[in-house]
Design an enzyme around this catalytic site. Structure first.
Site, short mmCIF file in Angstrom:
data_model
loop_
_atom_site.label_atom_id
_atom_site.label_comp_id
_atom_site.label_asym_id
_atom_site.label_seq_id
_atom_site.Cartn_x
_atom_site.Cartn_y
_atom_site.Cartn_z
N TYR A 97 0.84 -1.20 0.00
CA TYR A 97 0.00 0.00 0.00
C TYR A 97 0.87 1.25 0.00
O TYR A 97 1.71 1.43 0.88
CB TYR A 97 -0.91 0.00 1.23
N ASP B 8 8.74 2.79 1.60
CA ASP B 8 7.57 3.49 2.12
C ASP B 8 7.56 3.26 3.63
O ASP B 8 7.20 2.19 4.11
CB ASP B 8 6.30 2.94 1.47
N LYS C 291 2.36 9.79 9.29
CA LYS C 291 1.83 9.32 10.58
C LYS C 291 2.60 9.91 11.77
O LYS C 291 2.29 11.00 12.21
CB LYS C 291 1.78 7.80 10.62
C1 LIG Z 1 2.48 2.19 3.98
C2 LIG Z 1 1.56 3.36 3.76
N1 LIG Z 1 1.87 4.24 2.81
C3 LIG Z 1 1.10 5.32 2.58
C4 LIG Z 1 -0.04 5.55 3.31
C5 LIG Z 1 -0.91 6.74 3.00
O1 LIG Z 1 -0.83 7.69 4.00
P1 LIG Z 1 -2.01 8.76 4.17
O2 LIG Z 1 -3.20 8.02 4.68
O3 LIG Z 1 -1.45 9.75 5.14
O4 LIG Z 1 -2.24 9.37 2.82
C6 LIG Z 1 -0.39 4.67 4.32
C7 LIG Z 1 -1.62 4.90 5.12
O5 LIG Z 1 -2.02 4.10 5.93
C8 LIG Z 1 0.41 3.52 4.54
O6 LIG Z 1 0.08 2.60 5.45
#
Ligand SMILES: Cc1ncc(COP(=O)(O)O)c(C=O)c1O
Length: 439
Positions: A146, A241, A269
């Protein structure tokens, strides 16, 4: 909270005026994240309360940001001080600069930092800056990984009928069909396939993006090292990520924890202390593409955001990092997480329910299967109906969590752990009876 108090007041029901309003004005009655039957009123430490006053041990943690707990007094004070002096300026501000400095000091790959407001944006720009640097278009991602909600990221996150690698499957309506061909999809924890895809597509590839722990699936021994070697040999930027893992698995994130340093990473986060702030960080020569003066008009990556480096968010993030830097912070977090993982695993084993508790101590969950899980297709073997019922039973017993994640907080106390173990034991007993009986 007593276990009894948790069962006295039910979750918000249809018929509640607030839920009726939500159903009238929000698509599906929700913000899109969780079902609208839960309306949270407040949080403190490792607990939250819903609008009916029902109390929960909180393993959702706002989907991760509240690592040091809700309404931590130091984070609250830092944010309040900024709020009183103006909340956003667009121009550089001291707190954003100091947060960038803290990130550069902490995160191994971070030589330069660019702020954005969400993890989705951070991932979008990380892929774009890799393209600008490599002057190529395609990005390799992993099935089940993700990386936020952009058109490029939302490919093969959760395909119901996984296709043939490396073909990408859009996860959402509204994504242009033409973009499928810009993403190359590989199985997580399979370095051999990655190596052959990178060899085959070397001249089109701009970067490889990976969650170092994909959702709750840890990297197999050597996998991240292999990714590092394969990408380095082919001069392709490797992007971690770390929106979830940053400052959570260690102060320097998953790259410190697993000991593999990427070229770029994304953060979110935790670094915003519960406010909207995220970042792209990495090698100075790649990050230079955000600087027109350094790379010239043609190689320049335009990137502007109204709230980028917002002072309230940056001050809250800095206060959070101060707390995390203290001796014993991560030892405490990992001890809590380890105790919880072992307890859940033990209870499920005792009950004879085929299950695996996977992840790392700050972030884990159970998958109801006895087959070891290495990748997204492995998770499809899990019994999702059993998982859904378990989560419902836990919610009734005052445990709040996401669909497939327990986020552990520094603020979780011995009492929170005790309550959680009791709730697990009772919910597992109810699962075995096949009912949804309350304790
Ligand atoms: C691994 C990862 N990347 C990107 C994101 C996206 O972040 P945001 O919800 O702040 O757009 C998340 C959100 O949970 C995530 O878990």
């Amino acid at each position: 909270m007593s276990a009894q108090a948790a069962t006295e007041v039910g979750p918000a029901r249809d018929g509640d005026p607030l839920i009726e309003t939500a159903n009238r004005v929000l698509p599906g009655g929700t913000f899109g994240n969780l079902a609208g039957d839960l309306v949270i009123r407040e949080g403190r430490g490792g607990r939250v309360w819903d609008e009916n006053g029902k109390e929960y041990v909180d393993f959702l943690l706002g989907s991760g940001p509240m690592l040091v707990g809700h309404a931590h007094p130091e984070v609250t004070a830092a944010a309040q001080a900024r709020v009183a002096q103006g909340t956003t300026f667009f121009a550089n501000n001291r707190w954003g600069i100091e947060l960038a400095e803290a990130i550069v000091a902490a995160v191994p790959c971070a030589e330069k930092v660019r702020f954005v407001s969400t993890g989705s944006e951070a991932d979008l720009y990380a892929m774009r800056v890799a393209r600008a640097f490599r002057k190529r278009d395609k990005i390799l991602k992993f099935e089940g990984g993700y990386h936020g909600m952009s058109d490029y990221s939302l490919m093969s996150l959760a395909p119901k009928r996984p296709g043939n690698f490396p073909q990408a499957t859009p996860d959402s309506a509204g994504i242009p069909k033409s973009l499928r061909d810009e993403m190359i999809v590989a199985p997580f924890n399979d370095a051999e396939t990655v190596a052959s895809l990178v060899r085959e597509h070397r001249d089109e590839l701009a970067g490889v993006i990976v969650e170092p722990m994909q959702r709750i699936i840890p990297p197999a021994p050597g996998f991240l090292e292999d990714l590092r070697r394969i990408t380095a040999e082919n001069e392709i930027p490797l992007i971690f990520d770390e929106v979830v893992t940053g400052f959570r698995f260690a102060y320097g994130g998953a790259q410190e924890y697993y000991g593999v340093v990427p070229d770029l990473c994304t953060l979110g986060k935790v670094i915003g202390g519960g406010f909207p702030l995220a970042a792209i960080a990495g090698r100075a020569d790649i990050m230079a593409h955000f600087d027109r003066g350094a790379v010239g008009d043609d190689a320049f990556l335009m990137q502007i955001g109204t709230l980028s480096g917002n002072p309230v968010a940056a001050a809250a993030g800095l206060a959070t990092l101060e707390i995390l830097k203290r001796p014993g912070a991560y030892e405490g977090l990992f001890a809590t997480g380890r105790e919880l993982m072992e307890s859940l695993d033990g209870l499920l084993q005792q009950a004879g329910i085929p299950a695996q508790v996977i992840g790392e101590p700050p972030l884990f969950d159970v998958v109801f299967t006895d087959t070891p899980i290495r990748d997204y297709r492995g998770t499809l073997k899990g019994d999702t109906e059993l998982m859904r019922r378990f989560n419902v039973l836990l919610r009734e017993r005052g445990i709040l969590k996401g669909e497939s994640k327990y986020y552990v907080s520094l603020a979780h106390t011995a009492d929170d752990i005790r309550h959680t173990k009791e709730a697990w034991a009772s919910a597992i007993a109810a699962l075995k009876e096949g009912g949804s009986g309350k304790h």
